[in-house]
Design a protein around this motif. Structure first.
Motif, PDB file in Angstrom:
ATOM      1  N   ALA A   1      -1.308   7.943  -6.730  1.00  0.00           N
ATOM      2  CA  ALA A   1      -1.279   7.267  -5.363  1.00  0.00           C
ATOM      3  C   ALA A   1      -2.763   7.005  -4.890  1.00  0.00           C
ATOM      4  O   ALA A   1      -3.286   5.963  -4.456  1.00  0.00           O
ATOM      5  CB  ALA A   1      -0.578   7.951  -4.230  1.00  0.00           C
ATOM      6  N   GLU A   2      -3.650   8.220  -4.968  1.00  0.00           N
ATOM      7  CA  GLU A   2      -5.087   8.418  -4.607  1.00  0.00           C
ATOM      8  C   GLU A   2      -5.613   7.424  -5.476  1.00  0.00           C
ATOM      9  O   GLU A   2      -6.656   6.769  -4.837  1.00  0.00           O
ATOM     10  CB  GLU A   2      -5.540   9.540  -4.539  1.00  0.00           C
TER      11      GLU A   2
ATOM     12  N   TRP B   1      -3.556   5.251 -17.147  1.00  0.00           N
ATOM     13  CA  TRP B   1      -4.027   6.404 -15.805  1.00  0.00           C
ATOM     14  C   TRP B   1      -3.553   7.824 -16.696  1.00  0.00           C
ATOM     15  O   TRP B   1      -4.451   8.727 -16.729  1.00  0.00           O
ATOM     16  CB  TRP B   1      -3.191   6.209 -14.675  1.00  0.00           C
ATOM     17  N   LEU B   2      -2.538   7.771 -17.369  1.00  0.00           N
ATOM     18  CA  LEU B   2      -2.221   8.985 -18.066  1.00  0.00           C
ATOM     19  C   LEU B   2      -2.734   9.363 -18.917  1.00  0.00           C
ATOM     20  O   LEU B   2      -3.284  10.869 -19.048  1.00  0.00           O
ATOM     21  CB  LEU B   2      -0.701   9.090 -18.316  1.00  0.00           C
TER      22      LEU B   2
ATOM     23  N   LYS C   1       0.928  -1.337   0.063  1.00  0.00           N
ATOM     24  CA  LYS C   1      -0.156  -0.009  -0.118  1.00  0.00           C
ATOM     25  C   LYS C   1       0.879   1.154   0.080  1.00  0.00           C
ATOM     26  O   LYS C   1       0.699   2.219   0.569  1.00  0.00           O
ATOM     27  CB  LYS C   1      -0.896   0.133   1.171  1.00  0.00           C
ATOM     28  N   LYS C   2       2.188   1.184  -0.793  1.00  0.00           N
ATOM     29  CA  LYS C   2       2.910   2.272  -0.845  1.00  0.00           C
ATOM     30  C   LYS C   2       3.312   2.649  -2.137  1.00  0.00           C
ATOM     31  O   LYS C   2       3.859   1.495  -2.673  1.00  0.00           O
ATOM     32  CB  LYS C   2       3.961   2.270   0.229  1.00  0.00           C
TER      33      LYS C   2
ATOM     34  N   LEU D   1       1.943   7.609  -0.422  1.00  0.00           N
ATOM     35  CA  LEU D   1       3.130   8.071  -1.396  1.00  0.00           C
ATOM     36  C   LEU D   1       4.246   8.147  -0.520  1.00  0.00           C
ATOM     37  O   LEU D   1       4.297   9.006   0.450  1.00  0.00           O
ATOM     38  CB  LEU D   1       2.555   9.546  -2.059  1.00  0.00           C
ATOM     39  N   GLU D   2       5.178   7.632  -1.033  1.00  0.00           N
ATOM     40  CA  GLU D   2       6.595   7.881  -0.120  1.00  0.00           C
ATOM     41  C   GLU D   2       7.672   8.450  -1.185  1.00  0.00           C
ATOM     42  O   GLU D   2       7.662   7.974  -2.347  1.00  0.00           O
ATOM     43  CB  GLU D   2       7.084   6.412  -0.016  1.00  0.00           C
ATOM     44  N   ILE D   3       8.248   9.322  -0.712  1.00  0.00           N
ATOM     45  CA  ILE D   3       9.121  10.215  -1.646  1.00  0.00           C
ATOM     46  C   ILE D   3      10.533   9.950  -1.020  1.00  0.00           C
ATOM     47  O   ILE D   3      10.877  10.164  -0.082  1.00  0.00           O
ATOM     48  CB  ILE D   3       8.723  11.842  -1.738  1.00  0.00           C
TER      49      ILE D   3
END
Length: 284
Positions: A82-83, A250-251, A47-48, A89-91
């Protein structure tokens, strides 16, 4: 006279030279992640969503020094992705130069903002284009050059950041000019400021931002004929293409809804750039 075949050759020739020199060995897929898990499977399980981001690269990426918070249109786009995936979201802070290595090392799942150069295409995969980014010149004031043929002049000194797409384009289209290669975009710009060069070849999104911050740097020229690269997302190469296919879908879907354009315009405005600042005849 510069033709569109010239620009294709400029980008395509790099692949031939790299392959012949044996610098990079193209592989069908990199080593599988631990347990044979694909990127898409890992994202769904943990979930990341892990992305890379570059500090001080507004409007693409920007990190607030005091708060540590990230902004920029690729951050906004990553948050929306991410939503959609219903994940966190990990940066990971990285650099333009290290982003491909981070993808290969499985430190991140995606990196937005890469030009799909032949050298990179040997080792990672790319998404469909996120937007178009025209090649421009920042020139010293009063230089008066307007076309690629004008810039292809032995008397001119042109700067580029080494190894970039603008390096490849300037090398091909301005082969007669004196081309100086620098470690970074800022170093290349400093040569203009100090009078050591006449022009800097740089993509439009960065040239607009730099001139907005420092109008004294020079003048913006979009040499004709207009040539552009694309800004894409990069992925770690895997045999399973579920993750790139998902991002591409998605894009394309969100381009149709206007999301991509809206986040780009919003973040351009955050650094003082409006649509009115866009050169005539140039589209995102």
């Amino acid at each position: 006279m510069v033709s569109r075949r010239d620009i294709a050759t400029a980008i395509g020739a790099a692949a031939v030279g790299i392959a012949a020199a044996g610098i990079v060995s193209p592989a069908a897929a990199q080593a599988p992640a631990a347990g044979g898990e694909t990127a898409f499977e890992r994202i769904r399980r943990t979930k990341k969503l892990r992305i890379g981001a570059v500090a001080g690269a507004a409007p693409y990426y920007n990190k607030d020094i005091s708060s540590g918070q990230w902004g920029g249109f690729y951050i906004d786009l990553s948050k929306a992705l991410a939503e959609e995936l219903e994940v966190e979201l990990e940066i990971l802070e990285t650099t333009w130069g290290n982003s491909v290595l981070d993808l290969q090392a499985n430190k991140i799942d995606i990196f937005f903002g890469l030009n799909p150069t032949p050298k990179r295409a040997l080792v990672i995969d790319f998404s469909v284009p996120v937007f178009n980014n025209a090649f421009t010149m920042i020139t010293k004031k009063g230089l008066g050059k307007k076309t690629w043929d004008d810039f292809n002049n032995p008397a001119l000194k042109i700067t580029v950041d080494a190894g970039s797409s603008q390096d490849q384009v300037a090398t091909r289209l301005c082969s007669k000019a004196q081309i100086s290669r620098f470690k970074s975009v800022d170093d290349a710009a400093a040569a203009i400021m100090t009078g050591r060069a006449d022009a800097q070849c740089i993509v439009m999104m960065l040239s607009l931002t730099m001139l907005k911050k420092n109008p004294a740097l020079g003048e913006l020229v979009v040499p004709t004929p207009v040539f552009a690269t694309t800004s894409n997302a990069g992925f770690r190469r895997e045999a399973d293409q579920t993750w790139p296919k998902y991002v591409n879908t998605w894009l394309e879907f969100n381009r149709g809804l206007g999301l991509i354009r809206s986040v780009i315009i919003k973040n351009m405005e955050s650094v003082g750039i409006t649509e009115a600042d866009m050169p005539a005849g140039v589209q995102l």
